[in-house]
Design a protein around this motif. Structure first.
Motif, PDB file in Angstrom:
ATOM      1  N   PHE A 167      44.323  53.543  34.426  1.00 60.12           N
ATOM      2  CA  PHE A 167      44.939  52.589  35.345  1.00 60.12           C
ATOM      3  C   PHE A 167      44.342  51.212  35.092  1.00 60.12           C
ATOM      4  CE2 PHE A 167      44.996  56.665  37.596  1.00 60.12           C
ATOM      5  CZ  PHE A 167      46.331  56.753  37.941  1.00 60.12           C
ATOM      6  N   GLY A 168      45.159  50.184  35.259  1.00 57.12           N
ATOM      7  CA  GLY A 168      44.656  48.827  35.111  1.00 57.12           C
ATOM      8  C   GLY A 168      45.325  47.897  36.099  1.00 57.12           C
ATOM      9  N   TYR A 169      44.592  46.869  36.526  1.00 50.50           N
ATOM     10  CA  TYR A 169      45.161  45.870  37.431  1.00 50.50           C
ATOM     11  C   TYR A 169      44.303  44.611  37.374  1.00 50.50           C
ATOM     12  CZ  TYR A 169      41.554  47.937  40.488  1.00 50.50           C
ATOM     13  OH  TYR A 169      40.385  48.435  40.995  1.00 50.50           O
TER      14      TYR A 169
ATOM     15  N   HIS B 214      47.799  31.946  28.965  1.00 52.22           N
ATOM     16  CA  HIS B 214      46.374  31.563  29.068  1.00 52.22           C
ATOM     17  C   HIS B 214      45.535  32.830  29.142  1.00 52.22           C
ATOM     18  CE1 HIS B 214      47.703  27.445  29.769  1.00 52.22           C
ATOM     19  NE2 HIS B 214      48.484  27.880  30.733  1.00 52.22           N
ATOM     20  N   GLU B 215      45.438  33.505  28.013  1.00 53.07           N
ATOM     21  CA  GLU B 215      44.768  34.801  27.984  1.00 53.07           C
ATOM     22  C   GLU B 215      43.285  34.713  28.321  1.00 53.07           C
ATOM     23  OE1 GLU B 215      45.573  36.694  24.288  1.00 53.07           O
ATOM     24  OE2 GLU B 215      47.736  36.888  24.669  1.00 53.07           O
ATOM     25  N   ASP B 216      42.690  33.530  28.136  1.00 48.55           N
ATOM     26  CA  ASP B 216      41.274  33.370  28.459  1.00 48.55           C
ATOM     27  C   ASP B 216      41.020  33.447  29.966  1.00 48.55           C
ATOM     28  OD1 ASP B 216      42.780  30.928  28.501  1.00 48.55           O
ATOM     29  OD2 ASP B 216      40.906  29.845  28.845  1.00 48.55           O
ATOM     30  N   GLN B 217      42.088  33.326  30.766  1.00 44.52           N
ATOM     31  CA  GLN B 217      41.944  33.390  32.218  1.00 44.52           C
ATOM     32  C   GLN B 217      42.252  34.771  32.787  1.00 44.52           C
ATOM     33  OE1 GLN B 217      43.987  30.104  34.197  1.00 44.52           O
ATOM     34  NE2 GLN B 217      43.734  28.814  32.388  1.00 44.52           N
ATOM     35  N   ASN B 218      42.606  35.716  31.932  1.00 43.52           N
ATOM     36  CA  ASN B 218      42.950  37.057  32.406  1.00 43.52           C
ATOM     37  C   ASN B 218      41.730  37.783  32.950  1.00 43.52           C
ATOM     38  OD1 ASN B 218      45.544  36.542  31.574  1.00 43.52           O
ATOM     39  ND2 ASN B 218      45.421  37.777  29.714  1.00 43.52           N
ATOM     40  N   LEU B 219      41.917  38.460  34.072  1.00 48.65           N
ATOM     41  CA  LEU B 219      40.850  39.240  34.699  1.00 48.65           C
ATOM     42  C   LEU B 219      41.397  40.627  35.011  1.00 48.65           C
ATOM     43  CD1 LEU B 219      39.521  36.500  37.160  1.00 48.65           C
ATOM     44  CD2 LEU B 219      38.377  37.300  35.077  1.00 48.65           C
ATOM     45  N   ILE B 220      41.307  41.532  34.031  1.00 47.02           N
ATOM     46  CA  ILE B 220      41.899  42.859  34.145  1.00 47.02           C
ATOM     47  C   ILE B 220      40.802  43.922  34.225  1.00 47.02           C
ATOM     48  CG2 ILE B 220      43.371  44.585  33.030  1.00 47.02           C
ATOM     49  CD1 ILE B 220      44.916  42.208  34.081  1.00 47.02           C
ATOM     50  N   ILE B 221      40.972  44.849  35.153  1.00 47.91           N
ATOM     51  CA  ILE B 221      40.042  45.971  35.334  1.00 47.91           C
ATOM     52  C   ILE B 221      40.748  47.253  34.901  1.00 47.91           C
ATOM     53  CG2 ILE B 221      38.658  47.271  37.001  1.00 47.91           C
ATOM     54  CD1 ILE B 221      38.777  44.720  38.803  1.00 47.91           C
ATOM     55  N   GLU B 222      40.066  48.120  34.170  1.00 42.46           N
ATOM     56  CA  GLU B 222      40.611  49.417  33.772  1.00 42.46           C
ATOM     57  C   GLU B 222      39.701  50.529  34.255  1.00 42.46           C
ATOM     58  OE1 GLU B 222      42.042  50.075  29.820  1.00 42.46           O
ATOM     59  OE2 GLU B 222      42.388  47.936  29.472  1.00 42.46           O
ATOM     60  N   MET B 223      40.321  51.669  34.654  1.00 37.46           N
ATOM     61  CA  MET B 223      39.529  52.797  35.113  1.00 37.46           C
ATOM     62  C   MET B 223      40.304  54.099  34.929  1.00 37.46           C
ATOM     63  SD  MET B 223      41.477  51.548  37.550  1.00 37.46           S
ATOM     64  CE  MET B 223      40.471  50.130  37.968  1.00 37.46           C
TER      65      MET B 223
ATOM     66  N   ILE C 217      43.458  46.468  45.989  1.00 37.89           N
ATOM     67  CA  ILE C 217      43.827  45.459  46.985  1.00 37.89           C
ATOM     68  C   ILE C 217      42.715  44.422  47.123  1.00 37.89           C
ATOM     69  CG2 ILE C 217      44.285  45.064  49.436  1.00 37.89           C
ATOM     70  CD1 ILE C 217      46.654  46.191  47.908  1.00 37.89           C
ATOM     71  N   THR C 218      41.466  44.879  47.122  1.00 32.07           N
ATOM     72  CA  THR C 218      40.325  43.955  47.208  1.00 32.07           C
ATOM     73  C   THR C 218      40.317  42.995  46.025  1.00 32.07           C
ATOM     74  OG1 THR C 218      38.988  45.601  48.392  1.00 32.07           O
ATOM     75  CG2 THR C 218      37.809  43.792  47.325  1.00 32.07           C
ATOM     76  N   ALA C 219      40.600  43.521  44.828  1.00 33.28           N
ATOM     77  CA  ALA C 219      40.625  42.676  43.625  1.00 33.28           C
ATOM     78  C   ALA C 219      41.788  41.693  43.676  1.00 33.28           C
ATOM     79  CB  ALA C 219      40.720  43.557  42.386  1.00 33.28           C
ATOM     80  N   PHE C 220      42.948  42.154  44.091  1.00 36.88           N
ATOM     81  CA  PHE C 220      44.130  41.289  44.160  1.00 36.88           C
ATOM     82  C   PHE C 220      43.937  40.151  45.164  1.00 36.88           C
ATOM     83  CE2 PHE C 220      47.558  44.466  42.514  1.00 36.88           C
ATOM     84  CZ  PHE C 220      47.206  44.142  41.214  1.00 36.88           C
ATOM     85  N   LYS C 221      43.248  40.419  46.265  1.00 36.59           N
ATOM     86  CA  LYS C 221      43.050  39.396  47.297  1.00 36.59           C
ATOM     87  C   LYS C 221      42.318  38.168  46.743  1.00 36.59           C
ATOM     88  CE  LYS C 221      43.155  42.190  51.533  1.00 36.59           C
ATOM     89  NZ  LYS C 221      42.372  42.745  52.661  1.00 36.59           N
ATOM     90  N   GLN C 222      41.472  38.383  45.749  1.00 37.49           N
ATOM     91  CA  GLN C 222      40.712  37.277  45.178  1.00 37.49           C
ATOM     92  C   GLN C 222      41.613  36.300  44.411  1.00 37.49           C
ATOM     93  OE1 GLN C 222      37.480  38.823  42.782  1.00 37.49           O
ATOM     94  NE2 GLN C 222      37.121  40.508  44.196  1.00 37.49           N
TER      95      GLN C 222
END
Length: 467
Positions: free
Chosen positions: A314-316, A323-332, A341-346
């Motif tokens: 999963f990733g989000y 602007h790929e240098d600004q991407n902040l993606i988490i995988e698990m 939801i906590t990550a998206f709120k930021q």
């Protein structure tokens, strides 16, 4: 979606409920032929739509609940007593006798009012069945993604999976293909239909697929399967057909739940979720959707809250394709809705402020240029056509929307046509040059040909001509 109720036996009523059940188990319903102008014939052929729910009855006796999955088609054979047909998904068949349907009369009727007894009866049954049948969860979607990945990477897994599909499901799919129009002029669809027809009785392998391809190519003047050499592209849809609607509905609901939980419905929208069909119906092993500011027509050039499942993970996070240098993606490996939801709120503030109408307009034009390669901006003098053209060019090269091209002249040329401007000035022409005491005439490329040559040699960067 409409609710219908219909008889599934000839007018003499001698078939009986048990025989009707046997017909329904073949995933098909139908009507015999009588007056072409009959309302019931017209309803079955034209008014009934894919996704409608049909209750099958015999007088007051309830027999089954079905969902329409295929368009109307006619086939004369001895398999069934009716020749006018539709493919259905059988939601539930009643065991035993149940004689409580409130409207026994009529060959085919629509339940037209929400407050009628027939509507309430069918809706209540359908909701109950859907609740029992719904099996899609994020974990199941993850397993399905892994299955598609294995099918895509390993041909042996692909063919064993296709050959293991229940033959009655294959027959149901064949009924759906029977209703397709002009299929002889759609080689890929025709190939799938012939594969499905083969699968009703036999297993398939790569030799069978290639033989069927050659049979179809005989009637074509070109290599129609040049882009379809990978058998996964052809076969994945046969397996996916039984999950597609559920996957689409689940991802759509999930995107809306996220928007609602984040309280951002007012200024965001989401793209149509991309699933195992892929963007061009050629097969995919990833599912994803993006939530972005509704100022934009698509998510392509917007900051987006991105969710995906790929490689069994999963990733989000925050994503911006420019602007790929600004991407902040988490995988698990295991998903936590709360953590997502906590990550998206930021990132909500970034999404909310990404609302430039000018940028949205520019990027919409850029998306069009990816397919059309040229564009005409029209309007009276002084309405900003040249300015917009410069902004489009600059955004494609620099990623910003300043209306200037002086620093990117190698990739952008701006020229003004006038009455004396000729082909020789624009594309290629003869130039006179002094060579000592003689004059030589040489053919030289001009602005268009020179730019085409640069673009061909570069291959990675855009070259833009503004006339």
């Amino acid at each position: 979606m409409n609710y219908w109720h219909m008889q599934l036996e000839p007018g003499d009523g001698k078939l009986g409920a048990d025989k009707v059940r046997e017909i329904i188990k073949n995933n098909i319903i139908g009507m015999g032929t009588w007056d072409e102008k009959s309302n019931q014939q017209n309803d079955f052929q034209k008014r009934m739509q894919i996704g409608d729910i049909v209750l099958i009855k015999s007088g007051q006796e309830v027999i089954a609940l079905t969902k329409i999955v295929g368009d109307y088609f006619v086939k004369d054979d001895n398999d069934f007593w009716f020749n006018r047909r539709r493919a259905v998904d059988v939601l539930e068949i009643v065991d035993g006798t149940k004689q409580d349907f409130p409207q026994p009369m009529g060959t085919l009727n629509i339940a037209s009012g929400r407050n009628t007894d027939t509507y309430k009866y069918i809706e209540s049954w359908y909701r109950s069945v859907e609740k029992k049948r719904s099996k899609m969860t994020l974990e199941n979607l993850q397993l399905l993604q892994k299955k598609f990945q294995d099918m895509k990477e390993h041909e042996s897994v692909l063919f064993s999976t296709i050959n293991s599909i229940d033959k009655k499901k294959i027959q149901q799919l064949l009924y759906i293909y029977e209703a397709f129009n002009d299929i002889e002029n759609k080689p890929v669809v025709l190939l799938r239909k012939r594969i499905i027809k083969h699968l009703v009785q036999h297993d398939i392998n790569s030799d069978v697929v290639n033989t069927l391809k050659k049979e179809i190519e005989v009637n074509s003047e070109r290599d129609v399967f040049r882009s379809w050499k990978d058998p996964f592209r052809i076969l994945y849809s046969i397996y996916f057909a039984y999950y597609k609607e559920e996957v689409e509905n689940y991802l759509e609901r999930f995107a809306k739940i996220i928007q609602k939980r984040l309280k951002i419905e007012g200024f965001t929208k989401h793209n149509k979720p991309v699933h195992f069909d892929g963007a061009q119906n050629q097969g995919n092993d990833m599912v994803w959707f993006a939530i972005f500011n509704s100022t934009y027509k698509s998510q392509q050039h917007a900051y987006q809250l991105f969710f995906f499942i790929q490689n069994s993970k999963f990733g989000y996070g925050l994503l911006h394709r420019d602007h790929e240098d600004q991407n902040l993606i988490i995988e698990m490996d295991k998903f936590s809705f709360k953590d997502m939801i906590t990550a998206f709120k930021q990132h909500i503030e970034i999404i909310e402020k990404d609302n430039s109408k000018e940028k949205a307009m520019i990027t919409e034009k850029i998306d069009l240029l990816k397919y059309r390669k040229q564009m005409i901006l029209q309007g009276p003098p002084g309405t900003g056509k040249t300015r917009l053209a410069k902004q489009i060019a600059r955004f494609m090269i620099k990623g910003d929307s300043e209306p200037r091209v002086d620093d990117i002249k190698d990739q952008v040329k701006l020229l003004q046509f006038h009455p004396s401007y000729s082909y020789e000035d624009f594309v290629r022409g003869i130039v006179a040059k002094s060579n000592g005491n003689t004059i030589e005439y040489k053919t030289e490329n001009k602005i268009l040909a020179n730019m085409a040559k640069k673009a061909l040699e570069d291959g990675e960067n855009p070259y833009i001509l503004i006339v």
